[in-house]
Design a protein around this motif. Structure first.
Motif: not given
Length: 58
Positions: A6-8, A12
């Motif tokens: 997941d890029d997000v 983070v």
């Protein structure tokens, strides 16, 4: 799908690593390659934890 895909989530985690190690711990380390040496213990601990989880070690 895992969090690593997941890029997000990756953004983070990357930000937290950089703030915790590169900005807080690295300035306290003497000599060259401060950022690398600040992140190395976390990489080793994470690697051990992942490996132990994969092989089922206690």
């Amino acid at each position: 799908m895992t969090a690593a895909n997941d890029d997000v989530i990756r953004a983070v985690v990357r930000d937290r690593i950089e703030r915790a190690f590169d900005e807080q711990l690295a300035p306290r380390r003497p000599g060259a390659d401060r950022e690398l040496r600040a992140e190395s213990p976390a990489a080793v601990i994470t690697g051990i934890a992942v490996l132990r989880g994969k092989v089922g070690a206690r």
